[in-house]
Every structure is written in C-alpha cells, then in structure tokens.
Design an enzyme around this catalytic site. Structure first.
Site, mmCIF file in Angstrom:
data_model
loop_
_atom_site.group_PDB
_atom_site.id
_atom_site.type_symbol
_atom_site.label_atom_id
_atom_site.label_comp_id
_atom_site.label_asym_id
_atom_site.label_seq_id
_atom_site.Cartn_x
_atom_site.Cartn_y
_atom_site.Cartn_z
ATOM 1 N N PRO A 1 0.814 -1.229 0.000
ATOM 2 C CA PRO A 1 0.000 0.000 0.000
ATOM 3 C C PRO A 1 0.842 1.272 0.000
ATOM 4 C CG PRO A 1 -0.904 -1.591 1.534
ATOM 5 C CD PRO A 1 0.427 -2.133 1.093
ATOM 6 N N ASP A 2 1.874 1.319 0.839
ATOM 7 C CA ASP A 2 2.721 2.510 0.898
ATOM 8 C C ASP A 2 3.425 2.773 -0.420
ATOM 9 O OD1 ASP A 2 2.381 3.599 3.461
ATOM 10 O OD2 ASP A 2 3.726 2.144 4.365
ATOM 11 N N PHE A 3 4.113 1.763 -0.927
ATOM 12 C CA PHE A 3 4.933 1.986 -2.105
ATOM 13 C C PHE A 3 4.095 2.021 -3.373
ATOM 14 C CE2 PHE A 3 8.055 -0.167 0.859
ATOM 15 C CZ PHE A 3 8.487 1.049 1.361
#
Length: 398
Positions: free
Chosen positions: A176-178
C-alpha cells in the site's frame, strides 16, 4: 556505465515542495527526485522526518527506512507550528511546480497550506495529497489512524496471503505505501504533462486503501464476477497449476510456473514422465486446478529427488518457466541483478559509501544516478532560502 547528467533527466527544472513523512509520500518524491526534480523536503527542526528513527537498522544516525526513501533531496528545517515557518513554505510553493503532503485529515487547512490557499498563490501548482482512507472528512474512517498493515487487512489482501491452513499474513513488503507512492508519482507527472497544454495545476488525491484494492488486479475482478472469497494458497496461484514453490532435496525452494498446456508438457519432459503428460486428470489447466492437491503431492515427491540447482538446470534446458526462491542475500548477489547494475553506492558524508537500490530505469541505455545522499535535517535551509529570495528571513532551522 556513465550516469545520465542531471540536466538531461526528464524532470530537470521541476521544483517539488514536500511536507510528507514516513513512507508513501517520501517514496513518491524520491522517484521524482531520481528523475531530476529538485525536491525540497520540509522537516521539523532538530527532529526531522519521523522515518529517521523508524525500525531497528541504522547506518550512522539515520534508519534504513529513511535512507531508502530520501536520496536526491534537499532538506529545509521549518517549524510548521510557527506562523513564520508556514509563510516560508507558502513562499517556497509560489516558485514550485508540485506540492506533496500526507498529513492527517484537516491539518493542511489548519496550517493554511491546503490546496485552495496554495493554488491561489500559484495557479499552476500540482498539489498531491496522500491519505490512508480518503480525503473526504465525511467518510466512515475519516480521522482514524491508518498504516500499511491496517490497509492490507481492510483491503482483503491479507486474507488471501499466507499458507492454506495458516492465519492471514502480511505481505512481505509494504505494497500500500509503495504502491501509493508510485501512483502519486505517475499522477503528478501526468498532471505536469497536462499543464503544458492548459497552464493549470491540479489537485490530486490518493489513498492507500484504494491503491491496495486496485493492486488486487485480477483477484478483485474474479471476486466481482463470482462473488466468492478466495482461499489462501501460500505461494500457489488460484487460477493456474502447477504454479507455486516446491522444496527440493537440499531443502531449498524453486518456483515452477507451468501456466499452460505447452509448459505442462515441457515440465513432464523435464521430469522424464510421458505418462504424466497423458494423464487425463492433468490434461488442461482447468483439470490441473481441479486436481491440484493430488498434482502438488505428486510433484513434491518427484522434486524431492534432486537438489534445487539440478532441477533448475534441467527445467531451464527444457524451457520450463522456473526460478530459485532466493533469500535476500542470494537476490542481491544474483548475476542478473549484478549485470543490471541495480545496486549502487550511496555517498555518505564523512563515512564509507552505503550500497542501495537504484531507480529501476535506464534512460537511453544509461543508469539514473544517485546525485545526493539523503540529507541531514535542515542541511540545505540557508541554501534554499537564498535561492528563493528568503535569505533575510529569520532562521527557523536549528
């Protein structure tokens, strides 16, 4: 290999003011910086981005998390709690092309660095906002804290990750972050391209939950068609067989991806078992998925007869899609990774260089270079303020 000169990078001449922290925002702005943008990272005086002290692996005073996300940037220490500090950021944005933030909901309006305020000063500004659940304050999760594993859990990704008889598992990397960082970088570049025709900036809003569900790809589409939840299958694929990791005699794993009938026949040839190829239970991929348990048990027994590298050599010789399940140590030393020159040396002031992973891109055949080490907190405050005509501003850096 000769690095691409900074003046020839695609985003050379583009200025980004970045007030994001931790992972998704800094990942986005590092990609922009790698591509030539001048990223001005706004940090709290003395403390800096909270990722500087995240995790337990450090090189010098900075964590591996910070070092992985912040190369090629300049740091300006500004106290956003101070009116003068906020005005400095607004003045910087007047001369910028892009603004990136991932502050908690409502914080940018409270600080008067929201889109309406900044775009009034700079109508061409591309303003990117990254949140956990969405920017709408009326959303059911508005105001709740959200981070990568929570998003993995909410999105359904965690429910299909892990061994069949085991509990749900977090994906080994922060998708999700990257994923949100890469989507934000792509969206920013798209908005900059559109601005060339209209002269108008855009407000971009992305959230980690949407990105992770988008990243489910075919798994989401399959559910929307069937209405069924999918089981956890470990390293296997729900729609193809054999398509998973197998343990060899030496205890090491290899991955076999016999995605269709052609590769299934080649696998049978490599196993020297023409009878297996003729077995009607395994004639098509649909048949093999239907009889997955028996097929996997059979292949596990066969593959346990030789060491991993022996099997890889045989399978590769027969044209079967396969590969070793590498540890990180093996992956970083892999001959193809080394040939691709993906690992580069990160300059570290007053210390030995530190290896890091380069942008996975070649421009005209040349690797995009690491031009700047991740900055110290406020390292470039005087330099940047002078460039923006703010040299006489009262110091806000430590």
């Amino acid at each position: 290999m000769i690095p691409v000169p900074v003046t020839e990078l695609p985003l050379s001449g583009t200025t980004v003011v970045d007030v994001s922290h931790l992972a998704a925002g800094p990942w986005c702005t590092m990609v922009l910086a790698d591509l030539g943008a001048d990223v001005i990272k706004i940090e709290r005086p003395g403390i800096g981005d909270m990722s500087r002290t995240a995790g337990g692996v450090y090189a010098g005073q900075d964590s591996a998390v910070f070092l992985a996300l912040n190369r090629n940037k300049r740091s300006v220490a500004v106290d956003l709690k101070d009116p003068e500090g906020r005005e400095i950021v607004r003045r910087l944005v007047e001369g910028a092309d892009v603004f990136v933030e991932n502050l908690r909901a409502g914080k940018t309006a409270e600080l008067a660095i929201d889109y309406d305020t900044l775009s009034a000063r700079n109508p061409g500004l591309v303003y990117a906002s990254i949140s956990a659940f969405g920017a709408d304050p009326s959303g059911p999760y508005a105001g709740l804290p959200g981070n990568d594993p929570i998003i993995q859990a909410l999105s359904g990704a965690m429910s299909i990750t892990g061994e069949q008889d085991g509990p749900p598992a977090r994906q080994g990397v922060s998708v999700p972050d990257f994923g949100a960082g890469m989507m934000a970088a792509f969206s920013i570049v798209s908005a900059l391209l559109g601005r060339q025709a209209t002269g108008r900036g855009r407000k971009l809003e992305l959230n980690l939950l949407d990105v992770e569900i988008f990243a489910l790809g075919p798994r989401a589409q399959e559910h929307l068609i069937t209405g069924e939840d999918q089981p956890r299958l470990g390293s296997a694929h729900p729609q193809f067989a054999p398509y998973q990791a197998f343990r060899a005699r030496d205890g090491r794993y290899l991955y076999i991806a016999a995605i269709n009938e052609k590769f299934w026949r080649l696998l049978c040839d490599a196993l020297e078992d023409p009878g297996l190829a003729a077995d009607p239970d395994y004639a098509t991929n649909v048949d093999r998925c239907r009889h997955r348990e028996a097929l996997v048990s059979l292949l596990e027994t066969r593959l346990a007869a030789r060491d991993r590298d022996e099997w890889l050599a045989m399978l590769e010789r027969h044209g079967v899609p396969c590969g070793p399940v590498n540890t990180l140590t093996e992956a970083m030393a892999d001959p193809q990774v080394r040939h691709n020159e993906l690992l580069v040396e990160l300059p570290r002031p007053g210390a030995a260089t530190l290896p890091t992973v380069a942008l996975p891109l070649h421009l005209d055949g040349e690797r995009v270079a690491v031009r700047r080490t991740p900055p110290r907190v406020g390292e470039h405050t005087d330099e940047v303020l002078a460039e923006f005509g703010l040299h006489g501003t009262q110091r806000v850096a430590p």
